[in-house]
Design an enzyme around this catalytic site. Structure first.
Site, PDB file in Angstrom:
ATOM      1  N   VAL A  11      -4.989  -4.599 -15.522  1.00  0.00           N
ATOM      2  CA  VAL A  11      -6.409  -4.975 -15.535  1.00  0.00           C
ATOM      3  C   VAL A  11      -6.965  -4.962 -16.951  1.00  0.00           C
ATOM      4  O   VAL A  11      -7.663  -5.891 -17.376  1.00  0.00           O
ATOM      5  CB  VAL A  11      -7.223  -4.040 -14.620  1.00  0.00           C
ATOM      6  CG1 VAL A  11      -8.723  -4.325 -14.743  1.00  0.00           C
ATOM      7  CG2 VAL A  11      -6.785  -4.192 -13.169  1.00  0.00           C
ATOM      8  N   LEU A 160      -8.747  -9.645  -9.376  1.00  0.00           N
ATOM      9  CA  LEU A 160      -7.700 -10.447  -9.988  1.00  0.00           C
ATOM     10  C   LEU A 160      -6.447 -10.449  -9.129  1.00  0.00           C
ATOM     11  O   LEU A 160      -6.005  -9.398  -8.685  1.00  0.00           O
ATOM     12  CB  LEU A 160      -7.355  -9.899 -11.377  1.00  0.00           C
ATOM     13  CG  LEU A 160      -8.514  -9.710 -12.358  1.00  0.00           C
ATOM     14  CD1 LEU A 160      -8.003  -9.089 -13.660  1.00  0.00           C
ATOM     15  CD2 LEU A 160      -9.220 -11.023 -12.625  1.00  0.00           C
ATOM     16  N   LYS A 218     -15.096  -3.387  -3.685  1.00  0.00           N
ATOM     17  CA  LYS A 218     -13.706  -3.618  -4.087  1.00  0.00           C
ATOM     18  C   LYS A 218     -12.731  -3.141  -3.021  1.00  0.00           C
ATOM     19  O   LYS A 218     -11.802  -3.866  -2.632  1.00  0.00           O
ATOM     20  CB  LYS A 218     -13.435  -2.900  -5.412  1.00  0.00           C
ATOM     21  CG  LYS A 218     -11.973  -2.827  -5.820  1.00  0.00           C
ATOM     22  CD  LYS A 218     -11.359  -4.200  -6.046  1.00  0.00           C
ATOM     23  CE  LYS A 218      -9.923  -4.070  -6.554  1.00  0.00           C
ATOM     24  NZ  LYS A 218      -9.295  -5.372  -6.777  1.00  0.00           N
ATOM     25  N   TYR A 265      -0.061 -15.398   6.262  1.00  0.00           N
ATOM     26  CA  TYR A 265       1.375 -15.661   6.298  1.00  0.00           C
ATOM     27  C   TYR A 265       2.143 -14.409   6.723  1.00  0.00           C
ATOM     28  O   TYR A 265       1.966 -13.346   6.142  1.00  0.00           O
ATOM     29  CB  TYR A 265       1.868 -16.120   4.924  1.00  0.00           C
ATOM     30  CG  TYR A 265       1.366 -17.492   4.539  1.00  0.00           C
ATOM     31  CD1 TYR A 265       2.092 -18.632   4.877  1.00  0.00           C
ATOM     32  CD2 TYR A 265       0.161 -17.650   3.865  1.00  0.00           C
ATOM     33  CE1 TYR A 265       1.632 -19.893   4.544  1.00  0.00           C
ATOM     34  CE2 TYR A 265      -0.308 -18.906   3.521  1.00  0.00           C
ATOM     35  CZ  TYR A 265       0.431 -20.022   3.857  1.00  0.00           C
ATOM     36  OH  TYR A 265      -0.038 -21.275   3.542  1.00  0.00           O
ATOM     37  N   CYS A 274      -2.319  -2.752  -5.595  1.00  0.00           N
ATOM     38  CA  CYS A 274      -3.670  -2.692  -5.035  1.00  0.00           C
ATOM     39  C   CYS A 274      -3.710  -2.365  -3.541  1.00  0.00           C
ATOM     40  O   CYS A 274      -4.248  -1.335  -3.148  1.00  0.00           O
ATOM     41  CB  CYS A 274      -4.400  -4.011  -5.292  1.00  0.00           C
ATOM     42  SG  CYS A 274      -4.693  -4.341  -7.039  1.00  0.00           S
ATOM     43  N   LYS A 277      -2.397   1.276  -2.126  1.00  0.00           N
ATOM     44  CA  LYS A 277      -3.165   2.454  -2.546  1.00  0.00           C
ATOM     45  C   LYS A 277      -4.641   2.341  -2.165  1.00  0.00           C
ATOM     46  O   LYS A 277      -5.283   3.361  -1.869  1.00  0.00           O
ATOM     47  CB  LYS A 277      -3.015   2.689  -4.049  1.00  0.00           C
ATOM     48  CG  LYS A 277      -3.771   1.764  -4.962  1.00  0.00           C
ATOM     49  CD  LYS A 277      -3.592   2.169  -6.415  1.00  0.00           C
ATOM     50  CE  LYS A 277      -4.376   1.258  -7.358  1.00  0.00           C
ATOM     51  NZ  LYS A 277      -5.836   1.389  -7.184  1.00  0.00           N
TER      52      LYS A 277
END
Length: 467
Positions: A11, A160, A218, A265, A274, A277
């Protein structure tokens, strides 16, 4: 504007490069001298398309620098981005030690008003903890309450996608900013508005909200995406049982605009830095507040089990004892266009094959070095298994002496191979596809015994014909 980025991981590095690209003066700091040496010598410690070229441009223009000098980094930036890791603790909660250490340094060396931006993914309430740490350090210096050394802590979570991070940052679909409504918060809002103005030229993408809501947003976003993946994976296992084709199901439900096709999918489980966790951290936050997020608990359970599905298919086809068998493995990174091996499904699959006595010949276009490192750690207490794990330099080399092919990551170069060569190279024309890259009917017509996720298996006779 003068910007400091604390942390040169995934990041931090992308954020620093992109902010330098649009004209800011960026100072990136990290406590790891190895990373800083790599960056100062023109290298990049992670694989991310477009990042190395952007760093080369901004470094040549003198708009970005890399250092281990913490004091210099704090003194440099009017805006201090904290972009350090928040790994899961033993109970699944986010470990904030690196975030709070960064905050402590900002308070210790602050030389004026600072906007402190939590860019790391952090649980609700972290901004308050950061604020308290900075206040404590300023008080120790006799600067508590000083207007000159004031600060505001802002939540600005990143959205991202690994493999498309540069484009995501430069062309964001939204910019979330959580900010207090006091005097310092108003000043911080003006600075953040100015910083992100180049990304809002055509239309306003910034969403302002309170700090707690921004922190929550987030986690909620990643939890929703993880839920969609586990939902489809759970359905794919039922599709195997009832004879349905999960790809047809995906098209059928994805065509509904209320649902859409993204993250629908089926495969062999999600991984990366990401989703695993963040789901765990949100579940733990709920527990700490006396609440259960039952859906997310199930999402995590389904994903954990999904990483065994491909191995189970191999065992059913080839037996529990795989001694004397060799498997070609295509793809090791948790997803394409990255070398990230964190929580990658390949780690579980490779370990399971080795544990049953198999030999593995593994290939990945960019993640070989990282895969060799993490699998050496995973298998540190299993030296005999490590001897049967071979990393090779091409997908064709992986097929050498292999009984069957196992596909784990959907790299583009795997999507249209030379099937005639593939079939002739394998001792047995068998493919176990964890990403559903090929059509079962087409595989059967070529005489390839094809096992996918939630897709019909077309049985072949001993002559490679449909039975």
């Amino acid at each position: 504007m003068k910007i400091t980025i604390v942390g040169t991981g995934y990041v931090g590095l992308v954020t620093g490069a992109c902010l330098a690209e649009i004209g800011n003066d960026v100072f990136c700091v990290d406590v790891d001298p190895r990373k800083i040496d790599i960056l100062n010598n023109g290298g990049v410690p992670i694989h991310e398309p477009g990042l190395q070229e952007m760093l080369r441009r901004t470094r040549a223009a003198g708009r970005i620098q890399f250092s281990t000098d913490v004091q210099a980094s704090v003194e440099h930036g009017e805006i201090q981005f904290i972009a350090v890791g928040t790994p899961p603790d033993e109970d699944g909660s986010a470990d904030l030690q690196y975030v709070l250490a960064a905050a402590r340094n900002i308070g210790r060396y602050s030389n004026g008003f600072k906007v402190i931006v939590d860019k790391s993914t952090v649980p609700v309430g972290t901004a308050l903890q950061v604020s308290n740490v900075v206040e404590t350090e300023l008080k120790a210096r006799g600067l508590e309450g000083s207007d000159e050394h004031g600060f505001s802590v802002v939540s600005n979570p990143e959205f991202l996608k690994e493999g498309a991070a540069v484009d995501d940052f430069m062309r964001p679909d939204r910019i979330v900013i959580g900010i207090d409504d006091d005097e310092n918060g108003k000043l911080a809002r003006e600075k953040m508005k100015r910083l992100y103005a180049p990304f809002n030229r055509n239309h306003e993408r910034t969403l302002y909200m309170d700090v707690h809501s921004a922190e929550f947003t987030k986690y909620a976003a990643n939890a929703m995406l993880a839920t969609r993946i586990s939902f489809m994976n759970d359905l794919s296992n039922l599709a195997d049982m009832v004879g349905a084709d999960i790809e047809a199901v995906r098209r059928g439900i994805g065509s509904d605009p209320r649902i859409g096709y993204h993250f629908l999918y089926a495969g062999c489980g999600y991984g990366g830095s990401c989703f695993p966790k963040d789901v765990q951290a949100l579940v733990q936050t709920a527990r700490e507040n006396g609440h259960r997020l039952r859906i997310l608990e199930a999402v995590e359970e389904v994903n954990d089990a999904q990483k065994e599905v491909l191995v189970n298919k191999i065992v059913r086809r080839m037996g529990e004892d795989l001694r004397g068998r060799t498997f070609a493995v295509w793809g090791l990174a948790f997803k394409p266009n990255t070398d990230d091996m964190r929580e990658a499904s390949s780690r579980r699959i490779v370990e399971a094959l080795l544990a049953r006595g198999a030999t593995v010949r593994a290939y990945d276009p960019v993640a070989l070095q990282e895969a060799e490192r993490v699998l050496a750690l995973d298998l540190a207490e299993r030296p005999d298994d490590i001897k049967r794990l071979h990393f090779v330099r091409s997908q064709q080399e992986a097929l050498t002496d292999a009984d069957a092919l196992v596909i784990v990551t959907e790299w583009k170069e795997f999507k249209s191979p030379d099937f005639a060569h593939l079939k002739s190279a394998l001792k047995m024309p068998v493919i176990f596809d964890g990403r559903n890259l090929y059509e079962p009917e087409a595989m059967s017509e070529m005489g390839i015994d094809y096992y996918a996720i939630g897709r019909p298996h077309v049985a072949l006779d001993s002559n490679g014909k449909r039975s």
